[in-house]
Design a protein around this motif. Sequence first.
Motif, mmCIF file in Angstrom:
data_model
loop_
_atom_site.group_PDB
_atom_site.id
_atom_site.type_symbol
_atom_site.label_atom_id
_atom_site.label_comp_id
_atom_site.label_asym_id
_atom_site.label_seq_id
_atom_site.Cartn_x
_atom_site.Cartn_y
_atom_site.Cartn_z
ATOM 1 N N UNK A 80 -74.770 -64.675 -24.551
ATOM 2 C CA UNK A 80 -74.464 -63.305 -24.883
ATOM 3 C C UNK A 80 -75.582 -62.513 -24.586
ATOM 4 N N UNK A 81 -76.238 -62.155 -24.288
ATOM 5 C CA UNK A 81 -77.668 -60.825 -24.147
ATOM 6 C C UNK A 81 -78.309 -60.091 -25.157
ATOM 7 N N UNK A 82 -76.619 -59.412 -26.186
ATOM 8 C CA UNK A 82 -77.496 -59.153 -26.915
ATOM 9 C C UNK A 82 -76.989 -59.838 -28.945
ATOM 10 N N UNK A 83 -76.724 -60.965 -28.498
ATOM 11 C CA UNK A 83 -76.411 -61.491 -29.457
ATOM 12 C C UNK A 83 -78.019 -61.918 -30.756
ATOM 13 N N UNK A 84 -77.901 -61.662 -31.392
ATOM 14 C CA UNK A 84 -79.156 -62.311 -32.678
ATOM 15 C C UNK A 84 -78.616 -64.172 -33.622
ATOM 16 N N UNK A 85 -77.980 -63.595 -34.231
ATOM 17 C CA UNK A 85 -76.788 -64.742 -35.225
ATOM 18 C C UNK A 85 -75.946 -64.997 -34.927
ATOM 19 N N UNK A 86 -75.422 -66.311 -34.915
ATOM 20 C CA UNK A 86 -74.299 -66.638 -34.469
ATOM 21 C C UNK A 86 -73.503 -67.441 -35.124
ATOM 22 N N UNK A 87 -71.998 -67.547 -35.868
ATOM 23 C CA UNK A 87 -71.954 -68.579 -37.213
ATOM 24 C C UNK A 87 -70.513 -68.858 -36.084
ATOM 25 N N UNK A 88 -69.576 -69.814 -36.426
ATOM 26 C CA UNK A 88 -69.496 -69.432 -35.702
ATOM 27 C C UNK A 88 -68.596 -70.746 -36.745
ATOM 28 N N UNK A 89 -67.068 -70.804 -37.394
ATOM 29 C CA UNK A 89 -66.834 -71.226 -38.803
ATOM 30 C C UNK A 89 -65.129 -71.866 -38.140
ATOM 31 N N UNK A 90 -64.687 -73.606 -38.361
ATOM 32 C CA UNK A 90 -63.430 -73.914 -38.329
ATOM 33 C C UNK A 90 -63.691 -74.316 -39.809
ATOM 34 N N UNK A 91 -61.319 -73.058 -39.913
ATOM 35 C CA UNK A 91 -61.193 -73.197 -41.185
ATOM 36 C C UNK A 91 -60.182 -73.977 -40.756
ATOM 37 N N UNK A 92 -59.626 -73.702 -42.664
ATOM 38 C CA UNK A 92 -58.476 -75.598 -43.111
ATOM 39 C C UNK A 92 -58.382 -76.620 -41.899
ATOM 40 N N UNK A 93 -59.222 -76.965 -41.575
ATOM 41 C CA UNK A 93 -59.421 -78.338 -41.230
ATOM 42 C C UNK A 93 -59.721 -79.131 -42.144
ATOM 43 N N UNK A 94 -59.516 -80.887 -42.108
ATOM 44 C CA UNK A 94 -59.894 -82.169 -42.981
ATOM 45 C C UNK A 94 -61.612 -82.395 -42.848
ATOM 46 N N UNK A 95 -62.443 -81.707 -41.589
ATOM 47 C CA UNK A 95 -63.610 -81.648 -41.263
ATOM 48 C C UNK A 95 -64.148 -80.867 -41.133
ATOM 49 N N UNK A 96 -63.745 -79.654 -41.823
ATOM 50 C CA UNK A 96 -63.601 -77.927 -41.283
ATOM 51 C C UNK A 96 -65.802 -78.220 -42.256
#
Length: 252
Positions: A80-96
Amino acid sequence: MTVIELHETRARDAFTALGAVVDPELDEPITDLGFVRSVVVQETPDGAAVEVHLRLPTSFCSPNFAYLMASDAKDVLTALPWTGRVVVELDDHHDSELINAGLAADAGYRGTFRHEAEKDLEELRETFKRKAHTAAMERCLTALLRAEPERAVESLPQVRLGDLPDDATTASLRRRRGALGLGDDAAAPVLVDHAGTAYPPEQADAVLRRARSTRISIEGNAHFCRGLLGTRYPDEAGFVPLTSLTVKEHHA
């Protein structure tokens, strides 16, 4: 446009972008499946920061599927043209913990799972592209047989893209063909394998039966996963509505 309106637009844009991320096994967007738990947009001096949390039907969903979706989510948000920092996290998974650390470091699948990753995800991604195409092809041809009861199954190899109705089912097939690099010409045969090779009339019935089995499996798994997700998160079932997206302003 006011600052508030800009923030709301960006939050909606982020959620819309996530709609391009597809569960590789279920062939449906993670937004429709309810896998997007939250989207937070925060304005900072360095631009807009986006934080997304994903959740899956069980804690033991395949790690490679989980990583693929989380990685794709980060990619579409970063684009996206306006994003700076992007964080994606997976919750509640055994390999989170492992997956989230790999995503934060942009380590890639092999870098994240190391000795556990026998190969990159591209082969897996290709396998599910083929399955999605098979299911879409079956939907179109089965609909055609129902619309034309006098048509013999053996005649299906003669059906061309231009013979199909201009509807959502056909549009889906065209997208799946495009993902495999198959032609979109009106004269292109519909009943083909993943390489675009047409089947002979004597194989049409068996091919359609196998394709139907693939389609039913995909749809059944999607229904099952929705049920598991609703059971696991009874107070959060369904996809995240836009009104629940969170926007925060940075204060120095």
